[in-house]
Design an enzyme around this catalytic site. Structure first.
Site, PDB file in Angstrom:
ATOM      1  N   GLY A 227      -4.496  -2.432  -0.741  1.00  0.00           N
ATOM      2  CA  GLY A 227      -3.310  -2.136  -2.061  1.00  0.00           C
ATOM      3  C   GLY A 227      -3.337  -0.555  -2.121  1.00  0.00           C
ATOM      4  O   GLY A 227      -3.919   0.302  -1.525  1.00  0.00           O
TER       5      GLY A 227
ATOM      6  N   CYS B 285      -9.591  -2.231   3.393  1.00  0.00           N
ATOM      7  CA  CYS B 285      -8.986  -1.117   3.010  1.00  0.00           C
ATOM      8  C   CYS B 285      -9.553  -0.623   1.494  1.00  0.00           C
ATOM      9  O   CYS B 285     -10.483  -0.497   1.287  1.00  0.00           O
ATOM     10  CB  CYS B 285      -7.383  -1.191   3.211  1.00  0.00           C
TER      11      CYS B 285
ATOM     12  N   GLY C  58      -5.098   6.501   1.335  1.00  0.00           N
ATOM     13  CA  GLY C  58      -5.139   8.007   1.026  1.00  0.00           C
ATOM     14  C   GLY C  58      -6.378   8.388   0.246  1.00  0.00           C
ATOM     15  O   GLY C  58      -6.628   9.556   0.197  1.00  0.00           O
ATOM     16  N   PHE C  59      -7.177   7.477   0.356  1.00  0.00           N
ATOM     17  CA  PHE C  59      -8.459   7.358  -0.409  1.00  0.00           C
ATOM     18  C   PHE C  59      -9.624   7.156   0.650  1.00  0.00           C
ATOM     19  O   PHE C  59      -9.246   6.353   1.515  1.00  0.00           O
ATOM     20  CB  PHE C  59      -8.731   6.835  -1.843  1.00  0.00           C
TER      21      PHE C  59
ATOM     22  N   GLN D 247     -13.002   0.275  -0.336  1.00  0.00           N
ATOM     23  CA  GLN D 247     -13.297   1.171  -1.288  1.00  0.00           C
ATOM     24  C   GLN D 247     -13.924   0.799  -2.575  1.00  0.00           C
ATOM     25  O   GLN D 247     -14.792   1.355  -3.278  1.00  0.00           O
ATOM     26  CB  GLN D 247     -12.038   1.923  -1.654  1.00  0.00           C
TER      27      GLN D 247
ATOM     28  N   HIS E 109      -7.226  -1.975   8.996  1.00  0.00           N
ATOM     29  CA  HIS E 109      -6.489  -3.321   8.963  1.00  0.00           C
ATOM     30  C   HIS E 109      -6.873  -4.163  10.242  1.00  0.00           C
ATOM     31  O   HIS E 109      -5.998  -4.070  11.304  1.00  0.00           O
ATOM     32  CB  HIS E 109      -4.997  -3.106   8.717  1.00  0.00           C
TER      33      HIS E 109
ATOM     34  N   GLY F  36      -2.716   3.303  -4.460  1.00  0.00           N
ATOM     35  CA  GLY F  36      -3.574   3.793  -5.771  1.00  0.00           C
ATOM     36  C   GLY F  36      -4.824   4.197  -5.603  1.00  0.00           C
ATOM     37  O   GLY F  36      -5.415   4.153  -4.465  1.00  0.00           O
TER      38      GLY F  36
ATOM     39  N   ASN G 103      -3.806   2.462   6.761  1.00  0.00           N
ATOM     40  CA  ASN G 103      -2.769   2.967   5.743  1.00  0.00           C
ATOM     41  C   ASN G 103      -3.570   3.273   4.241  1.00  0.00           C
ATOM     42  O   ASN G 103      -3.699   2.204   3.664  1.00  0.00           O
ATOM     43  CB  ASN G 103      -1.601   1.910   5.586  1.00  0.00           C
TER      44      ASN G 103
ATOM     45  N   SER H 245       0.840  -1.298  -0.046  1.00  0.00           N
ATOM     46  CA  SER H 245      -0.061   0.051  -0.036  1.00  0.00           C
ATOM     47  C   SER H 245       0.797   1.246  -0.030  1.00  0.00           C
ATOM     48  O   SER H 245       0.399   2.314  -0.103  1.00  0.00           O
ATOM     49  CB  SER H 245      -0.817  -0.096   1.318  1.00  0.00           C
TER      50      SER H 245
ATOM     51  N   GLU I  25      -5.885  -7.053  10.610  1.00  0.00           N
ATOM     52  CA  GLU I  25      -4.550  -7.894  10.797  1.00  0.00           C
ATOM     53  C   GLU I  25      -3.553  -7.047  11.842  1.00  0.00           C
ATOM     54  O   GLU I  25      -2.760  -7.658  12.593  1.00  0.00           O
ATOM     55  CB  GLU I  25      -3.976  -8.620   9.756  1.00  0.00           C
TER      56      GLU I  25
END
Length: 387
Positions: A244, A272, A316-317, A276, A362, A246, A314, A69, A364
């Site tokens: 992941g 994560c 950014g979107f 999305q 997350h 992007g 973690n 990520s 985990e």
């Protein structure tokens, strides 16, 4: 000063700011808005560009740089000491380093901690990842919080500032960028002994700690390239949507596959980026956060129960919506179930008429709090009930 000399000086000084070592000009971090922060290049000691972000975790520096990520990003660590317990094979979250570079206040290179295989800076250098120490990371993080995460780079003192800025501005922006294809498996992989439930996953950037979370519970996890169509995925007891890097808006081909998979008798669970993508599959929009959520101390509330969990994040979107909202989708009614207590963004969704749901954080938590690890057990329980 050579790279070896820099590391030796770093060890002698305990990681203090090396701008006092006699160099007349400092290396620097340069952001796309022209703001610069002085420091000393270490590790690979080369110039590099990428999106500059920050993470607030007090440990887990090796896990961060090997987390897919963080692909194509330069990580600023807010914890002042980084590298103090070395690195080890056990802490790898993937088979390679994904971060483009590392920014630190005080870097350490010790390798004598229990379980350490190698020094942090030696390890970064061996893998060709540049780093910079002696940076006023507090000022850098405050600037990113105010101006937003942006492209930037690490540069040697001799690099002309105009040349460096041109290189930074030539770096592709994160919005609209498909990075899942850069981190996905090249061919299907199977993890587990094959005795428990079977789950298929479109690999957009999985972490090893997630794989362990499933296999330790007796699950066989099959990873497939993220370009795999729904028709080409093998039959299984459930579907897992992977984290992941992007922009999720650049992954319409994965969203189309998810739409085909929902509601066909196999429970679907996402984390994560998977959260999305599932959200987009049911008709919601995503947007870029000003500076993202990265760290192991993010409080998230389940609005159905009032329970608050401290989570590792973690990304950014985020997904656009309001906590507690219910909406009609092509798969029946959906509820927005979790909210981030820092900024009110959506952190969880459940479909009420199909076995599908997701969380932004997350469970985990490698490393991080274990408040939400029970979500893996809940998903496996759904597999059992659906069988």
């Amino acid at each position: 000063m050579s790279d070896v000399d820099r590391r030796s000086e770093l060890e002698r000084t305990g990681g203090r700011n090396l701008r006092t070592s006699g160099r007349r000009h400092a290396d620097y971090v340069l952001l796309e808005d022209g703001t610069a922060f002085a420091g000393e290049l270490v590790a690979a000691a080369e110039s590099v560009t990428g999106e500059v972000v920050f993470t607030t975790g007090m440990s887990g520096y090796q896990e961060s740089v090997t987390d897919p990520s963080f692909h194509a990003q330069i990580i600023t660590f807010t914890n002042p000491h980084v590298g103090n317990y070395g690195v080890s094979e056990a802490a790898m979250e993937s088979g390679r380093l994904h971060a483009r570079g590392v920014i630190m206040r005080e870097a350490m290179n010790g390798s004598d901690a229990p379980g350490a295989d190698e020094g942090w800076l030696d390890w970064l250098a061996r893998h060709g990842v540049p780093a910079i120490t002696g940076v006023d990371t507090r000022a850098l993080v405050r600037h990113i919080r105010e101006a937003g995460a942006m492209r930037g780079g690490l540069f040697a003192a001799a690099t002309d500032r105009a040349e460096a800025l041109a290189r930074v501005q030539a770096e592709p922006a994160m919005v609209g960028r498909d990075l899942a294809a850069a981190v996905t498996v090249a061919a299907p992989e199977t993890h587990g002994d094959g005795t428990g439930p079977r789950i298929v996953a479109l690999d957009t950037g999985i972490k090893r700690s997630i794989v362990r979370a499933f296999t330790e519970r007796g699950v066989t996890l099959e990873l497939h390239p993220c370009t795999t169509s729904a028709e080409d995925l093998p039959g299984a007891d459930g579907v897992f949507l992977v984290p992941g890097p992007g922009d999720p808006a650049a992954l319409d081909y994965v969203v189309d596959t998810i739409r085909t998979l929902i509601g066909h008798g196999r429970p679907v669970f996402g984390i994560c980026l998977g959260h999305q993508l599932l959200s987009r599959a049911v008709g919601l929009e995503t947007f870029k956060l000003p500076f993202g959520h990265r760290g192991a101390n993010h409080p998230v509330k389940d609005v159905r129960t009032g329970r608050i969990a401290i989570t590792s994040q973690n990304h950014g979107f985020a997904v656009r919506g309001e906590a507690g909202q219910r909406l009609d989708t092509a798969f029946g009614e959906a509820e927005l179930t979790h909210v981030n207590l820092y900024d009110g963004t959506i952190e969880g969704i459940r479909l009420l008429e199909a076995a599908a749901g997701c969380v932004q954080y997350h469970p985990e938590a490698g490393p991080g709090p274990h408040d939400s690890r029970g979500l893996f057990d809940e998903f496996i329980g759904e597999l059992t009930r659906a069988a």
